[in-house]
Motif scaffolding. Structure first.
Motif, PDB file in Angstrom:
ATOM      1  N   VAL A   7       0.837  -1.204   0.000  1.00 54.90           N
ATOM      2  CA  VAL A   7       0.000   0.000   0.000  1.00 54.90           C
ATOM      3  C   VAL A   7       0.869   1.250   0.000  1.00 54.90           C
ATOM      4  O   VAL A   7       0.624   2.199  -0.741  1.00 54.90           O
ATOM      5  CB  VAL A   7      -0.950  -0.013   1.211  1.00 54.90           C
ATOM      6  CG1 VAL A   7      -1.563   1.357   1.411  1.00 54.90           C
ATOM      7  CG2 VAL A   7      -2.036  -1.039   1.003  1.00 54.90           C
ATOM      8  N   LEU A   8       1.923   1.225   0.810  1.00 56.34           N
ATOM      9  CA  LEU A   8       2.821   2.374   0.843  1.00 56.34           C
ATOM     10  C   LEU A   8       3.470   2.592  -0.513  1.00 56.34           C
ATOM     11  O   LEU A   8       3.747   3.726  -0.899  1.00 56.34           O
ATOM     12  CB  LEU A   8       3.907   2.177   1.903  1.00 56.34           C
ATOM     13  CG  LEU A   8       3.473   2.412   3.339  1.00 56.34           C
ATOM     14  CD1 LEU A   8       4.617   2.156   4.283  1.00 56.34           C
ATOM     15  CD2 LEU A   8       2.965   3.824   3.529  1.00 56.34           C
ATOM     16  N   PHE A   9       3.681   1.516  -1.233  1.00 59.08           N
ATOM     17  CA  PHE A   9       4.260   1.669  -2.563  1.00 59.08           C
ATOM     18  C   PHE A   9       3.199   1.933  -3.625  1.00 59.08           C
ATOM     19  O   PHE A   9       3.474   1.871  -4.804  1.00 59.08           O
ATOM     20  CB  PHE A   9       5.089   0.433  -2.931  1.00 59.08           C
ATOM     21  CG  PHE A   9       6.506   0.528  -2.470  1.00 59.08           C
ATOM     22  CD1 PHE A   9       7.491   1.005  -3.321  1.00 59.08           C
ATOM     23  CD2 PHE A   9       6.857   0.187  -1.186  1.00 59.08           C
ATOM     24  CE1 PHE A   9       8.792   1.119  -2.891  1.00 59.08           C
ATOM     25  CE2 PHE A   9       8.157   0.302  -0.756  1.00 59.08           C
ATOM     26  CZ  PHE A   9       9.135   0.768  -1.600  1.00 59.08           C
ATOM     27  N   GLY A  10       1.968   2.181  -3.181  1.00 55.29           N
ATOM     28  CA  GLY A  10       0.976   2.661  -4.127  1.00 55.29           C
ATOM     29  C   GLY A  10      -0.165   1.715  -4.440  1.00 55.29           C
ATOM     30  O   GLY A  10      -0.958   2.005  -5.314  1.00 55.29           O
ATOM     31  N   ALA A  11      -0.280   0.596  -3.738  1.00 58.14           N
ATOM     32  CA  ALA A  11      -1.387  -0.322  -4.008  1.00 58.14           C
ATOM     33  C   ALA A  11      -2.701   0.315  -3.571  1.00 58.14           C
ATOM     34  O   ALA A  11      -2.733   1.083  -2.620  1.00 58.14           O
ATOM     35  CB  ALA A  11      -1.174  -1.632  -3.261  1.00 58.14           C
ATOM     36  N   PRO A  12      -3.785   0.008  -4.281  1.00 53.22           N
ATOM     37  CA  PRO A  12      -5.074   0.566  -3.878  1.00 53.22           C
ATOM     38  C   PRO A  12      -5.512   0.024  -2.519  1.00 53.22           C
ATOM     39  O   PRO A  12      -5.296  -1.152  -2.213  1.00 53.22           O
ATOM     40  CB  PRO A  12      -6.032   0.119  -4.985  1.00 53.22           C
ATOM     41  CG  PRO A  12      -5.352  -0.959  -5.710  1.00 53.22           C
ATOM     42  CD  PRO A  12      -3.900  -0.788  -5.517  1.00 53.22           C
ATOM     43  N   VAL A  13      -6.122   0.863  -1.716  1.00 49.87           N
ATOM     44  CA  VAL A  13      -6.463   0.468  -0.351  1.00 49.87           C
ATOM     45  C   VAL A  13      -7.923   0.074  -0.227  1.00 49.87           C
ATOM     46  O   VAL A  13      -8.253  -1.037   0.169  1.00 49.87           O
ATOM     47  CB  VAL A  13      -6.195   1.612   0.639  1.00 49.87           C
ATOM     48  CG1 VAL A  13      -6.202   1.078   2.052  1.00 49.87           C
ATOM     49  CG2 VAL A  13      -4.913   2.307   0.333  1.00 49.87           C
ATOM     50  N   TRP A  68       8.286  -3.984  -7.951  1.00 50.57           N
ATOM     51  CA  TRP A  68       8.382  -2.566  -8.326  1.00 50.57           C
ATOM     52  C   TRP A  68       8.535  -2.423  -9.841  1.00 50.57           C
ATOM     53  O   TRP A  68       7.857  -1.622 -10.477  1.00 50.57           O
ATOM     54  CB  TRP A  68       9.570  -1.947  -7.581  1.00 50.57           C
ATOM     55  CG  TRP A  68       9.778  -0.506  -7.869  1.00 50.57           C
ATOM     56  CD1 TRP A  68       9.029   0.534  -7.399  1.00 50.57           C
ATOM     57  CD2 TRP A  68      10.817   0.069  -8.666  1.00 50.57           C
ATOM     58  NE1 TRP A  68       9.534   1.711  -7.870  1.00 50.57           N
ATOM     59  CE2 TRP A  68      10.622   1.461  -8.647  1.00 50.57           C
ATOM     60  CE3 TRP A  68      11.881  -0.464  -9.406  1.00 50.57           C
ATOM     61  CZ2 TRP A  68      11.460   2.323  -9.328  1.00 50.57           C
ATOM     62  CZ3 TRP A  68      12.711   0.402 -10.081  1.00 50.57           C
ATOM     63  CH2 TRP A  68      12.496   1.773 -10.034  1.00 50.57           C
ATOM     64  N   ILE A 128       1.268  -1.404 -15.660  1.00 54.58           N
ATOM     65  CA  ILE A 128      -0.069  -1.044 -15.172  1.00 54.58           C
ATOM     66  C   ILE A 128      -0.684   0.146 -15.922  1.00 54.58           C
ATOM     67  O   ILE A 128      -1.836   0.083 -16.330  1.00 54.58           O
ATOM     68  CB  ILE A 128      -0.045  -0.814 -13.646  1.00 54.58           C
ATOM     69  CG1 ILE A 128       0.279  -2.139 -12.956  1.00 54.58           C
ATOM     70  CG2 ILE A 128      -1.381  -0.281 -13.157  1.00 54.58           C
ATOM     71  CD1 ILE A 128       0.387  -2.045 -11.467  1.00 54.58           C
TER      72      ILE A 128
END
Lengths: 218, 821
Positions: free
Chosen positions: A126-132, A179, A185
Motif C-alpha cells: 500500500v505504501l508503494f501505491g497499491a489501492p487500499v 516494483w 499497469i
C-alpha cells in the motif's frame, strides 16, 4: 533447533537484526578455528541447487493454465515452497560449518509467521501505491504471495540466529521485482492481466526467482 | 559557466517554441460565403418548413442527462420525445471538447483545430473569432433573419455583434456560481415570448450545468435541480411557441464523471441533441426512437442513445430547413430524418447541394455522371447519403498540415543543444554518479513520451521513480524510520486526488474531506497554524508576518467556502467575522461583498511583506538564506491561497516531508546540490499531478485564478494567477531546494556557484525530455491521439519550461539572489 542450542548457552544472548557483513564475508574462507561458536557464520552455498524451478512452473500455470487465478496460485505456492525449502534451500544453508536438519515444528511456525507477515507485506504494498479501499482483498492477496515467496527465508531467519542482514537481499529482490513490474499497469492495452494485482504477482515471482537463484552470489 | 547555462536555457526554449509553431499551424479555411449552386431558382422559391428557430445550448449536456433513466430529470423532454413531438439524438462532438471549438463546430460545421482549445482557456479575442468564416449565423444574417442571443459571452466574441439585434453575455469564468449565471439568461425569456414577432432566431446558452460538473462532477447533488430548471425553461418556451418554430436543445460537449471535459472519452464526446416542434408529430419518427421509451434504462456506459449523428450535421440540416446555402467549411451531412420535412421537389436538390459542397471541401471534382437530378430515385438517394458519410469521415480524419521546416529546425536545435548540454554537464559533474542519475531520469521520462498511455498516466512514472529512489536510499543508508515517514507522506499525497485518465478511485482523500467539511477545515486551520509557526521560532518578524498572512488567508478561504454554501467550524467562523468586519461597511452580513477586497488586501500584503523582508535583509546584511527562508514561507502561504481548500492540508504533509528530506540530505548525502536539485524536480512534478493536474487540457484549473479580481478584470492578472494556482505545489517544491542549496552552515559559500550547480541537472533533464518529446510528436503526427495526447503534452512541456524553469527557476531566483547579499 536454535532454541535448544540457545538454552544450553549460559552466556547472555544477543539477537541482532543488523547487517552482519563480517559474517557473510567469512563465508568465503571459513576455517574451523575461526568460528565464533556463539554466532557462527551463516551463508548460502553457491550451487545450482538453490534455483527455484517450481516458481517458473507456477508462473507458467498462472499465465497459461489458470487464467490468472491468484487464489489458486497461492494454494499451489504453499506446498511447493515447503518442498523447495526442505529439498533444496535448506540443504544449501550452512550454519557454522554444517547443514542444519529440518526442524519440522519450525516449518509450521514459519507458515504461521508468513501468514502474519502478509499484513506488513500488504502495508508495504500500500505504501508503494497499491489501492487500499476498493481492492483491499487483492492487495492482501499480493501480500500473502510476497510473504509465502519469502517463506524459505523466513524459516532460515528463525533457524539461524535472526541474522536478518544476511537474508535482507532476498526480501529486496522480491520487492524490486514487484516494483519493476508496475510499469505495465498504466498502459492502455486493456488486457485482463493488467488488473490489480496480476502484474505485480508475476513481478514478485520473477523477483523471487532471480533472488533465490543468484542470492548467494550477491 | 552561468552564461553557458543561460544560453542553453534560452536556446532550448526557442527550439521548443519554434517546434510548437510548426506543430500547431493555423488551419486553412475557405473564405467567402456559400451560395446555392444547383437549381438556384427552385431553391430560392421553395417554401421552408420553419420560420423561427430557438436554439438552447446547455453547456456540457451529456446525452445521458437528457435520455437516461438513472441520471436524467428532463421529464418534459421525455414526454415530448415519447409523443413524437420531439426527436432526440446523441451528437458526437469532436475533441477537443471545450466550449470555444465546439461552438465553432456547431456554427461553421468545421472540425476544430487544437489551438482553439488553448484559446478557450486563454480567451484570446483576436485569433479565435469566426467573423470571416462562413457559418449558418452568417447565412441567416444575410438572409435578413433577426437574431437574438443571451448567454455565454463566447458567442459574442466569435461573431460580429451586428448579427444580433439584442444580446447579453454572461461570463463563464466564475465557475462556482450555479444559479445567477443561468438566471441572467432566463430573465430575458418572458420579454422575448411577449413579442415573438420581433425576432426570428433566439439563441440561449446556459452555463450552470457545466459549472456544477466542474465543481462536483457528473453525479453532483446539484444536478437534478439543474435538470429540472432547464426542463422547465424548455417546457415554457415550447408551450409558448407556434408550429412554425423549431426548438433545439443541445449540449456543446459532454463531460466525464469527474465533471471535466476537453478530451476524447465517450462521456466527453457524447452530447445530447433534441429537436422540438409540434409539426414533427406529423412525420415519421426516427426509427431508433420509435422503439424506445424515454427515459431509457441503459446499463452500458458508452452514452449512446437513440440515433447517433455528428454534431456538425446540425449545420447543413439547419441550412436545409431554413433554406440557406450550406456554410462553406461545413463537413456535416443533412440528418436523413429531416429530409421528409422539406418540399418533395427540393429534397434531391438539397442532398446534391450538400454532396457537392463536401466534394468541394475534399478538393474532389464534381462528377455529373454519378448523380444526376433527372435520375434520382430512393436507391440513389441512400447511396448519395452513404457516400457523403464516407466523405465526412475522411474530412474529419484529415489532419492539419504541419510546417515541416519549423519542425526540422526545432528538432535539430534541440538535438545540438542536448549534445552540448550532455558534454558540458558530463565535465561539470565529472566522475559523479548524479550525472548518470540525471540522464537515467531524463531517459525514463523521455522514453515515456513515446507511449500515449505513459503520457496520460505520467503521475505513475513519477511515483514509480520516487518510490524507487526512496527504496534505494533506505537500503543504502539504513535509516528506515525517516524513509518510512516520507513514504507514508507520499502515499497520502498520492491518495489525495484522482489524476490521470485511466482510473477514477471512488475514495480519495479530497472526496472524503469534501464530504466532511468540519474535518477539512480543522485540517486547514492546523495547516495554516503549522506553516506560520514552523521555522519561525527565532524570528519575531517572520513569526508576526507569516501568522498574519496565514490568518488572513484562512479567513479568506473560509469566506469563499461559506459564499459557496459550505459549512465551516465555529472558531473559523469567528476569525472570519472578525476579518470580514474590516472589509465591510456597516453591519450587514454579506460575505460575498468582502471577498474581493479581502483577497486583494491579502495579495498586496504578500507583495509588501516580501519587499520589506528583502529591504530589511539588505540593510542588515543578513545571509541570503535568511531572507530566502522568510520569502519561501510567504510564497507558501500565497500558494495555499491559490489552491482549492481540499488541497490545503497537503501543504501540511509537504512540510513534514520537507523536514525529513532535508534531514536525510544533510546527514547522509552531505547536502549534495545535484541530488537536491533532482529530488526537487521529481517532487515538483509528482506534487503537480497529485494536486489534480494531468497532461490534458481538461484539468487546467481556472477556479482559483479569480481571487481578488473584480468584474472588469485584467486578462493578464488572471493569466498570472491561473499559472500560479496550477503550479502551486510545484513552486513549493522548487523552493524546497533553497534550504539546502543556500545553506547558512556551508563553509566557503558562494551563492552563484551553488545556483549554477543546481541548474545543471534540470537543464540536462529538460534538453533530453524536450528532444524525445519532439521526436515523439513528429513520429506520431498521424496518430489517432495526436490532438488529445501529444499536443497537450507539448503545451504542458512549454508551460513547464517557460514558467517553472525559465521564469521561476531563473528570472525570479536570479533576481532574489542578486537582491540578497
Amino acid at each position: 533447533m536454535s532454541k535448544q542450542r540457545k538454552s544450553k548457552q549460559p552466556i547472555k544472548k544477543r539477537v541482532t537484526f543488523s547487517d552482519d557483513t563480517t559474517v557473510t564475508r567469512q563465508s568465503h574462507g571459513h576455517k574451523k578455528d575461526s568460528i565464533d561458536h556463539e554466532h557462527p557464520p551463516v551463508f548460502v552455498r553457491k550451487t545450482w541447487l538453490t534455483i527455484p524451478y517450481h516458481l517458473i512452473a507456477l508462473l507458467y500455470y498462472y499465465i497459461y493454465g489458470s487464467e490468472f487465478d491468484s487464489t489458486t496460485l497461492l494454494f499451489c505456492l504453499l506446498p511447493t515452497q515447503v518442498a523447495y525449502l526442505i529439498v533444496q534451500f535448506n540443504k544449501c544453508t550452512i550454519y557454522g560449518n554444517k547443514r542444519l536438519k529440518i526442524n519440522y515444528s519450525l516449518l509450521l511456525v514459519s507458515i504461521f509467521a508468513s501468514l502474519l507477515l502478509s499484513v506488513p507485506a500488504a502495508i508495504i504494498a500500500v505504501l508503494f501505491g497499491a489501492p487500499v479501499v476498493n481492492k483491499l482483498f487483492e492487495t492482501w492477496l499480493l501480500g500473502l504471495h510476497a510473504s509465502f515467496l519469502s517463506y524459505p527465508v523466513i524459516y532460515s531467519v528463525f533457524n539461524c540466529d535472526f541474522k536478518v542482514g544476511l537474508w535482507k537481499k532476498y526480501f529486496i529482490t522480491i520487492i524490486v521485482g514487484g516494483w519493476i513490474s508496475c510499469v505495465v499497469i498504466p498502459l492502455d492495452w486493456d488486457r485482463n492481466w493488467q488488473t490489480w494485482p496480476i502484474p505485480v504477482v508475476v513481478g514478485i515471482y520473477l523477483g523471487a526467482f532471480v533472488g533465490y537463484t543468484i542470492g548467494s552470489y550477491i | 559557466m552561468r552564461g553557458i547555462l543561460g544560453f542553453v536555457l534560452v536556446a532550448q526554449l526557442l527550439s521548443v517554441l519554434l517546434f510548437a509553431i510548426g506543430f500547431f499551424p493555423q488551419k486553412n479555411v475557405m473564405n467567402g460565403n456559400a451560395t446555392f449552386s444547383i437549381n438556384k431558382k427552385l431553391q430560392e422559391e421553395t417554401k421552408q418548413p420553419f420560420k423561427k428557430l430557438v436554439l438552447i445550448v446547455i453547456d456540457a449536456l451529456r446525452s445521458d442527462f437528457l435520455f437516461d433513466e438513472s441520471s436524467s430529470n428532463f421529464h418534459f423532454v421525455h414526454s415530448k420525445l415519447n409523443s413524437g413531438e420531439a426527436w432526440g439524438y446523441t451528437a458526437y462532438s469532436n475533441p477537443p471538447t471545450v466550449t470555444l471549438p465546439r461552438l465553432k463546430g456547431i456554427t461553421t460545421g468545421s472540425t476544430p483545430n487544437f489551438l482553439d482549445a488553448l484559446l478557450n482557456v486563454a480567451e484570446d479575442d483576436s485569433s479565435s473569432n469566426v467573423k470571416d468564416q462562413d457559418s449558418w449565423l452568417k447565412q441567416f444574417h444575410s438572409k435578413g433573419y433577426r437574431m437574438r442571443f443571451f448567454g455565454d459571452d463566447t458567442w459574442l466574441k466569435l461573431f460580429p455583434l451586428e448579427f444580433f439585434n439584442d444580446y447579453e453575455g454572461t461570463n463563464s469564468f466564475f465557475v462556482s456560481d450555479f444559479e445567477q449565471v443561468d438566471l441572467n439568461v432566463t430573465r430575458h425569456i418572458p420579454r422575448q415570448l411577449e413579442k415573438t414577432e420581433d425576432w426570428d432566431v433566439l439563441i440561449l446558452h446556459y452555463l450552470g450545468l457545466d459549472h456544477i460538473g466542474h465543481k462536483g462532477g457528473a453525479n453532483s447533488k446539484f444536478m437534478p435541480a439543474k435538470h429540472r430548471e432547464m426542463d422547465q425553461i424548455v417546457g415554457k418556451l415550447y408551450d409558448n411557441l407556434d408550429e412554425d418554430t423549431l426548438l433545439i436543445v443541445m449540449g456543446d460537449h459532454g463531460m466525464n464523471d469527474a465533471g471535466n471535459h476537453g478530451g476524447s472519452s465517450a462521456g466527453e464526446t457524447s452530447a445530447g441533441l433534441v429537436f422540438f416542434s409540434k409539426k414533427l408529430s406529423k412525420f415519421k419518427i426516427p426509427i431508433r426512437q420509435l422503439n424506445a421509451r424515454l427515459p431509457i434504462t441503459s446499463n452500458s456506459s458508452d452514452y449512446q442513445y437513440l440515433t447517433q449523428v455528428q454534431q456538425m450535421d446540425l449545420v447543413p440540416t439547419l441550412a436545409a430547413l431554413y433554406n440557406v446555402p450550406i456554410p462553406k467549411n461545413s463537413v456535416g451531412v443533412i440528418i436523413p430524418d429531416f429530409l421528409q420535412l422539406l418540399d418533395p421537389n427540393i429534397i434531391d436538390t438539397k442532398l446534391l447541394e450538400n454532396y457537392k459542397q463536401l466534394l468541394e471541401l475534399s478538393k474532389v471534382e464534381y462528377d455529373d455522371e454519378l448523380f444526376n437530378l433527372n435520375v434520382f430515385d430512393l436507391e440513389k438517394r441512400s447511396e448519395c447519403q452513404r457516400i457523403m458519410k464516407t466523405l465526412q469521415e475522411k474530412l474529419i480524419a484529415a489532419t492539419t498540415e504541419y510546417d515541416y521546416t519549423m519542425l526540422a529546425i526545432g528538432c535539430f536545435m534541440s538535438l545540438v543543444l542536448t549534445l552540448v548540454m550532455a558534454i558540458f554537464s558530463f565535465f561539470q559533474m565529472a566522475s559523479n554518479k548524479y550525472f548518470f542519475a540525471s540522464v537515467l531520469l531524463a531517459s525514463i521520462l523521455g522514453f515515456s513520451c513515446f507511449g500515449s498511455s505513459f503520457v496520460e498516466e505520467e503521475h505513475q512514472i513519477w511515483w514509480w521513480v520516487i518510490t524507487g529512489c526512496l527504496f534505494i536510499s533506505a537500503a543504502k543508508t539504513m535509516h528506515y524510520f525517516e524513509h518510512s515517514v516520507i513514504l507514508l507522506c507520499l502515499r497520502l499525497i498520492r491518495g489525495w486526488n484522482n489524476t490521470g485518465q485511466k482510473t477514477v478511485y471512488p475514495y480519495v482523500i479530497s472526496k472524503i474531506l469534501e464530504e466532511n467539511s468540519t474535518l477539512q477545515w480543522n485540517l486547514n486551520a492546523l495547516t495554516f497554524f503549522v506553516i506560520s509557526l514552523n521555522g519561525n521560532q527565532n524570528s519575531m518578524w517572520g513569526f508576526i508576518s507569516s501568522s498574519t498572512l496565514g490568518i488572513l488567508c484562512l479567513a479568506y478561504k473560509a469566506t469563499w467556502a461559506v459564499v459557496n454554501k459550505e459549512i465551516v467550524p465555529w472558531y473559523i467562523q469567528n476569525i472570519m467575522d472578525n476579518c470580514a468586519s474590516f472589509f465591510q461597511d456597516g453591519n450587514k452580513k454579506d460575505y460575498s461583498s468582502t471577498l474581493i477586497p479581502m483577497a486583494s488586501f491579502f495579495l498586496h500584503s504578500v507583495a509588501a511583506i516580501i519587499f520589506f523582508t528583502l529591504l530589511w535583509g539588505k540593510f542588515n546584511k543578513h545571509h541570503p538564506s535568511f531572507s530566502l527562508k522568510c520569502i519561501s514561507k510567504y510564497v507558501t502561504i500565497l500558494m495555499m491561497f491559490l489552491s482549492s481548500s481540499v488541497n490545503i492540508p497537503q501543504f501540511l504533509i509537504f512540510e513534514i516531508m520537507r523536514s525529513f528530506i532535508s534531514k536525510i540530505l544533510k546527514k547522509h548525502y552531505n547536502s549534495n546540490i545535484y541530488l537536491t536539485s533532482l529530488i526537487s524536480l521529481c517532487l515538483q512534478n509528482f506534487a503537480f499531478f497529485q494536486f489534480g493536474g494531468t497532461n490534458s487540457i481538461a484539468t487546467i484549473d481556472i477556479s482559483n485564478a479569480y481571487h481578488g479580481i473584480s468584474e472588469n478584470y485584467n486578462i493578464y492578472v488572471i493569466g498570472v494567477l491561473m499559472v500560479l494556482s496550477n503550479f502551486a505545489p510545484s513552486i513549493y517544491w522548487a523552493m524546497f531546494s533553497w534550504d539546502i542549496i543556500y545553506d547558512i552552515k556551508e563553509t566557503n559559500f558562494n551563492k552563484w556557484a551553488s545556483f549554477t550547480k543546481s541548474k545543471i541537472p534540470t537543464s540536462l533533464f529538460n534538453c533530453i525530455v524536450g528532444l524525445c518529446l519532439m521526436l515523439a510528436c513528429v513520429m506520431f503526427r498521424y496518430h489517432l491521439f495526436v490532438w488529445s495526447v501529444f499536443s497537450p503534452k507539448l503545451c504542458y512541456f512549454v508551460g513547464w519550461n517557460l514558467f517553472m524553469n525559465a521564469i521561476f527557476g531563473w528570472v525570479l531566483e536570479v533576481l532574489l539572489l542578486s537582491i540578497t547579499n
